[in-house]
Each structure stands twice: as structure tokens, then as C-alpha cells.
Write a protein that holds these residues in place. Sequence first.
Motif, PDB file in Angstrom:
ATOM      1  N   CYS A 138      -7.145   2.965  10.776  1.00 33.15           N
ATOM      2  CA  CYS A 138      -6.160   1.880  10.742  1.00 33.15           C
ATOM      3  C   CYS A 138      -5.598   1.787  12.154  1.00 33.15           C
ATOM      4  CB  CYS A 138      -5.049   2.190   9.732  1.00 33.15           C
ATOM      5  SG  CYS A 138      -3.646   1.060   9.864  1.00 33.15           S
ATOM      6  N   VAL A 139      -6.069   0.804  12.925  1.00 33.34           N
ATOM      7  CA  VAL A 139      -5.680   0.709  14.342  1.00 33.34           C
ATOM      8  C   VAL A 139      -4.197   0.459  14.532  1.00 33.34           C
ATOM      9  CG1 VAL A 139      -7.754   0.068  15.621  1.00 33.34           C
ATOM     10  CG2 VAL A 139      -6.582  -1.663  14.283  1.00 33.34           C
ATOM     11  N   ILE A 140      -3.556  -0.115  13.528  1.00 31.83           N
ATOM     12  CA  ILE A 140      -2.154  -0.502  13.692  1.00 31.83           C
ATOM     13  C   ILE A 140      -1.191   0.639  13.349  1.00 31.83           C
ATOM     14  CG2 ILE A 140      -0.371  -2.161  12.976  1.00 31.83           C
ATOM     15  CD1 ILE A 140      -2.702  -3.439  14.534  1.00 31.83           C
ATOM     16  N   PHE A 141      -1.400   1.303  12.225  1.00 31.63           N
ATOM     17  CA  PHE A 141      -0.383   2.261  11.760  1.00 31.63           C
ATOM     18  C   PHE A 141      -0.780   3.739  11.856  1.00 31.63           C
ATOM     19  CE2 PHE A 141       0.587  -1.726   9.452  1.00 31.63           C
ATOM     20  CZ  PHE A 141       1.828  -1.962  10.036  1.00 31.63           C
ATOM     21  N   ASN A 142      -2.065   4.029  12.105  1.00 34.06           N
ATOM     22  CA  ASN A 142      -2.454   5.449  12.206  1.00 34.06           C
ATOM     23  C   ASN A 142      -3.679   5.583  13.102  1.00 34.06           C
ATOM     24  OD1 ASN A 142      -1.972   8.113  11.633  1.00 34.06           O
ATOM     25  ND2 ASN A 142      -2.980   8.103   9.626  1.00 34.06           N
ATOM     26  N   GLY A 144      -7.958   2.618  -1.738  1.00 36.14           N
ATOM     27  CA  GLY A 144      -7.461   3.277  -0.534  1.00 36.14           C
ATOM     28  C   GLY A 144      -6.848   4.621  -0.907  1.00 36.14           C
ATOM     29  N   ASP A 145      -6.404   5.377   0.093  1.00 34.90           N
ATOM     30  CA  ASP A 145      -5.813   6.687  -0.195  1.00 34.90           C
ATOM     31  C   ASP A 145      -4.484   6.524  -0.931  1.00 34.90           C
ATOM     32  OD1 ASP A 145      -5.803   5.751   2.662  1.00 34.90           O
ATOM     33  OD2 ASP A 145      -4.046   7.052   2.778  1.00 34.90           O
ATOM     34  N   GLY A 146      -3.791   5.404  -0.691  1.00 36.28           N
ATOM     35  CA  GLY A 146      -2.552   5.144  -1.432  1.00 36.28           C
ATOM     36  C   GLY A 146      -2.876   4.652  -2.834  1.00 36.28           C
ATOM     37  N   ASP A 147      -3.713   3.628  -2.902  1.00 31.95           N
ATOM     38  CA  ASP A 147      -4.081   3.016  -4.179  1.00 31.95           C
ATOM     39  C   ASP A 147      -4.764   4.031  -5.117  1.00 31.95           C
ATOM     40  OD1 ASP A 147      -4.510   0.379  -5.638  1.00 31.95           O
ATOM     41  OD2 ASP A 147      -6.588   1.044  -5.474  1.00 31.95           O
ATOM     42  N   GLY A 148      -5.673   4.810  -4.554  1.00 32.36           N
ATOM     43  CA  GLY A 148      -6.481   5.708  -5.386  1.00 32.36           C
ATOM     44  C   GLY A 148      -5.848   7.058  -5.652  1.00 32.36           C
ATOM     45  N   LEU A 149      -4.958   7.499  -4.756  1.00 35.35           N
ATOM     46  CA  LEU A 149      -4.454   8.871  -4.905  1.00 35.35           C
ATOM     47  C   LEU A 149      -2.954   8.946  -5.196  1.00 35.35           C
ATOM     48  CD1 LEU A 149      -6.511  10.448  -1.987  1.00 35.35           C
ATOM     49  CD2 LEU A 149      -6.931  10.750  -4.413  1.00 35.35           C
ATOM     50  N   SER A 150      -2.188   7.875  -4.867  1.00 35.56           N
ATOM     51  CA  SER A 150      -0.762   7.873  -5.250  1.00 35.56           C
ATOM     52  C   SER A 150      -0.662   7.283  -6.645  1.00 35.56           C
ATOM     53  CB  SER A 150       0.068   7.028  -4.283  1.00 35.56           C
ATOM     54  OG  SER A 150       0.131   7.619  -3.009  1.00 35.56           O
ATOM     55  N   ILE A 203      -4.859  -2.532  -4.965  1.00 38.38           N
ATOM     56  CA  ILE A 203      -4.033  -3.267  -4.002  1.00 38.38           C
ATOM     57  C   ILE A 203      -3.960  -2.465  -2.697  1.00 38.38           C
ATOM     58  CG2 ILE A 203      -1.746  -4.254  -3.520  1.00 38.38           C
ATOM     59  CD1 ILE A 203      -3.054  -5.685  -5.857  1.00 38.38           C
ATOM     60  N   GLY A 204      -4.065  -3.166  -1.593  1.00 39.57           N
ATOM     61  CA  GLY A 204      -4.030  -2.539  -0.266  1.00 39.57           C
ATOM     62  C   GLY A 204      -4.868  -3.396   0.659  1.00 39.57           C
ATOM     63  N   CYS A 205      -4.870  -3.063   1.959  1.00 38.89           N
ATOM     64  CA  CYS A 205      -5.743  -3.819   2.880  1.00 38.89           C
ATOM     65  C   CYS A 205      -7.191  -3.678   2.416  1.00 38.89           C
ATOM     66  CB  CYS A 205      -5.626  -3.247   4.298  1.00 38.89           C
ATOM     67  SG  CYS A 205      -4.009  -3.402   5.032  1.00 38.89           S
ATOM     68  N   SER A 206      -7.593  -2.443   2.127  1.00 37.41           N
ATOM     69  CA  SER A 206      -8.966  -2.173   1.691  1.00 37.41           C
ATOM     70  C   SER A 206      -9.318  -2.969   0.438  1.00 37.41           C
ATOM     71  CB  SER A 206      -9.137  -0.677   1.434  1.00 37.41           C
ATOM     72  OG  SER A 206      -7.956  -0.113   0.892  1.00 37.41           O
ATOM     73  N   TYR A 234      -0.436   4.091   4.341  1.00 39.69           N
ATOM     74  CA  TYR A 234      -0.409   2.815   3.616  1.00 39.69           C
ATOM     75  C   TYR A 234      -0.469   1.719   4.680  1.00 39.69           C
ATOM     76  CZ  TYR A 234       1.684   5.149  -0.573  1.00 39.69           C
ATOM     77  OH  TYR A 234       1.949   5.931  -1.659  1.00 39.69           O
ATOM     78  N   GLY A 235      -1.577   0.989   4.726  1.00 40.12           N
ATOM     79  CA  GLY A 235      -1.727  -0.061   5.723  1.00 40.12           C
ATOM     80  C   GLY A 235      -0.989  -1.337   5.333  1.00 40.12           C
ATOM     81  N   LEU A 236      -1.297  -1.843   4.137  1.00 36.28           N
ATOM     82  CA  LEU A 236      -0.776  -3.162   3.725  1.00 36.28           C
ATOM     83  C   LEU A 236       0.735  -3.241   3.778  1.00 36.28           C
ATOM     84  CD1 LEU A 236      -1.893  -5.915   2.509  1.00 36.28           C
ATOM     85  CD2 LEU A 236      -1.051  -5.054   0.339  1.00 36.28           C
ATOM     86  N   THR A 237       1.402  -2.148   3.399  1.00 37.63           N
ATOM     87  CA  THR A 237       2.863  -2.187   3.331  1.00 37.63           C
ATOM     88  C   THR A 237       3.511  -1.709   4.638  1.00 37.63           C
ATOM     89  OG1 THR A 237       2.638  -0.126   2.128  1.00 37.63           O
ATOM     90  CG2 THR A 237       3.118  -2.084   0.823  1.00 37.63           C
ATOM     91  N   LYS A 238       2.704  -1.637   5.683  1.00 43.45           N
ATOM     92  CA  LYS A 238       3.162  -1.425   7.057  1.00 43.45           C
ATOM     93  C   LYS A 238       3.538   0.007   7.420  1.00 43.45           C
ATOM     94  CE  LYS A 238       4.629  -6.213   7.640  1.00 43.45           C
ATOM     95  NZ  LYS A 238       3.271  -6.668   7.852  1.00 43.45           N
ATOM     96  N   GLY A 239       2.680   0.949   7.005  1.00 45.59           N
ATOM     97  CA  GLY A 239       2.729   2.261   7.633  1.00 45.59           C
ATOM     98  C   GLY A 239       3.576   3.344   7.016  1.00 45.59           C
ATOM     99  N   GLN A 240       3.700   3.355   5.681  1.00 44.86           N
ATOM    100  CA  GLN A 240       4.352   4.514   5.047  1.00 44.86           C
ATOM    101  C   GLN A 240       3.315   5.645   4.887  1.00 44.86           C
ATOM    102  OE1 GLN A 240       4.204   1.478   3.674  1.00 44.86           O
ATOM    103  NE2 GLN A 240       6.297   0.690   3.674  1.00 44.86           N
TER     104      GLN A 240
END
Length: 337
Positions: free
Chosen positions: A205-209, A97-103, A54-57, A129-135
Motif C-alpha cells: 500500500c504505497v499510501i499508508f504502509n 484484505g488483512d482487515g476484511d479477512g482477519l478482523s 469491503i476494502g480497496c482490495s 486498512y487502506g480504504l479507511t485511510k491507514g488504521q
Amino acid sequence: MSETAVKLTRKDFISSNDVRWCPGCGDYAILAMMQSTLPNLGIPKEKFVFVSGIGCSSRFPYYMNTYGFHSIHGRAPTVATGLKCLNPDLSVWVITGDGDGLSIGGNHLIHILRRNVDVKIILFNNKIYGLTKGQYSPTSEFGLKTKSTPHGSIDYPMNPISIALAAEASFVARTVDTDVKHMGQVFEAAGRHKGTAFVEVLQNCVIFNDGAHAEVSDREKKDDHFLKLEHGKPLIFGKTVNKGIRMNGVQPEVVEFDPANPPQDLIAHDQHATGVSYADMLARFALPNFPVAFGVLRSVNRPTYDELLQQQIEASVKLGRGDLKKLIHSGDVWEIK
Ligand SMILES: Cc1ncc(C[n+]2csc(CCOP(=O)(O)OP(=O)(O)O)c2C)c(N)n1
Ligand code: SF4
């Protein structure tokens, strides 16, 4: 993997679904390059499966005209392991993603890597975290201010490649979304590897990072910060190709030289080095003291989990029908009176 001569093109891998990433997101380049690279592998289209968490990726499988499974957060390696073990002739790719795969998925990731299941894993590392708006994520920089770290992150980031190497990954590589040619070469090498291939793609990630990877992707900075690994070739970089890396005792060091007369003692890249220490040294090269290493850091052969499992199943089948009752009552059996 049964490979037949099929002539496919990028178009064969483009799905009819609308792509719903933000304009300018690095994911577009990764998708386009994957669609362009798969035809080079000579594998029939119906043999490809993309599994994501789960994630944008992780929206990736919708955009590939292949079989796909948008699965559960952090669990794509688990789904992919089952898929590959039961269907050994599939080419199974995990998108994470780095969140999905590493958290949430860190545990699952290290176990697929140590088992060497013949699955290709592409980790989009946008350090957020892109999908959940930048944590913040496990790869976010120390001090990064985000929605969940308003005073700055006090977590030290982890290095995805070092994690993969600690799990003895048989293939480990790094590339970046701004260098599509390089990305294609790395995807192809991963696709041809037998065993778990782990690829970290530095993704913007152009929006959050935005600009998280600017030091290695900006045109003006790139040459001095990007170390392109090529098997058998010396570790050389720099705008005027005037810097290299050699060992000084047990420590690597950067040396400057006259390009017309490069020193002979520079490290020659060996992606087949048996242990993980050399690849881990490369993985940890970081600015400002070292350039960031890109390409195949490690590629070694060892039996895959799915192959070994098949052998065990075949050997068991040869033994003929079992007797469950006999098995339950064999060995350590005792009666409590
Ligand atoms: C069990 C569970 N916990 C948390 C979430 C919320 N969640 C969705 S995606 C995500 C992180 C995505 O970050 P990353 O993997 O870096 O992907 P990106 O969106 O940046 O591509 C989180 C925490 C969820 N969907 N399910
Ligand atoms: S939020 Fe970031 S990672 Fe997600 S689609 Fe937008 S730019 Fe891409």
C-alpha cells in the motif's frame, strides 16, 4: 467442475470499468496476473465468479470481466460458500484484505477453511486498512504508528498462513505482488486445487504502509530473504545460493555452504506432508533469523464440503417425500401438564 477447451486470453478478463486504486498500488499487479492466469485453467469464462468483502482490495470484482459480487465486510467466505454449494460447477474466488479477512471476517474465514469448500481465497496483505485511510490491522507490525495507534501498536500481529493451517486448510500458499511470475504460478496452482485454496499475497500500500514488504521485494535484499519453495527440492536460498535449512533436533537452522558442494541433510520440501506442523514451521520463518517462505506450503486432498453436501442431498432425495408432521412428533416428544 466441467472443463472444456476454450481459448481465452488476458483481454477476455479485463472489464471496461476504470480502475480506481492509487497509482503505484500493488493491487494492479495482482489484478493483471489474475487476468493472465485464468485462461490457463481451461475453464469457460462464464463459470468464474469473484466475491469480495469491503476494502480497496475488495474492489477487485469490478475490474474482472467475470461474474462478481462486492458483498459485505468480512462476509465474502459466507456468500462464496452458498454460491459454490448451490452451483457446484462454478469456479468461485474470494478476494479479501488483512482487515476484511482477519478482523471483522476472521470467524468466517476459519470456518470456510475447516469445511474445505471448493473456493479460492486470495488475501491481499498490506498490513494496514487502506480504504479507511491507514488504521492498523491484525497483521500490522508491533510498534507501528498509524492513525489509530499514534503511540505505536501494542498488538502482536497474526500470521495469516498459520491461522489457515490451524483451520486445517487443504491448500496454503504465499506470494508477493512484485514477483509476477511467481504470483501467476501460485494462482494457477490454487485454481487447480480441489478444496479451499488460501493464498496470502504480500501487497504494497504505497499510501499508508509503503515498503512494508521491502525486505522480500527490494531487488538488493530479496535473494537473501526470499525462500522459494519447490516440491521435492531442498530449502536453499541466498544471493550466491549458499544457504540452506536443515533440522537440528526439533529446531530448524540455517547453514552456509559452498554452492559447489551442498550438504545432503537439508530439508527437502514436501507440500503434501499429511499434518500441518511442517507447513506451519515454514509459515513462521521470519527475518532476521530465517528467510520468508514463498510458494505452496501445503497441498493435500480431502473431500470438499460442497461435494459432501451434494451427496447428502442426493441420498435424501432418493428416500422420497418426507412427512414433516411425523418428523416433528417423532423421538423426544413430551407433554407439559
Ligand atoms: C461493518 C463495517 N465496519 C467497518 C467498515 C469500515 N471499513 C471498510 S474497509 C475496512 C478495512 C479494510 O482493510 P483491508 O481489508 O486490509 O483492505 P484494504 O483496504 O487495505 O485493501 C474497514 C474497517 C465497514 N465498511 N463496514
Ligand atoms: S490506499 Fe493503499 S491499498 Fe488502497 S488503493 Fe491506495 S495504495 Fe492501494
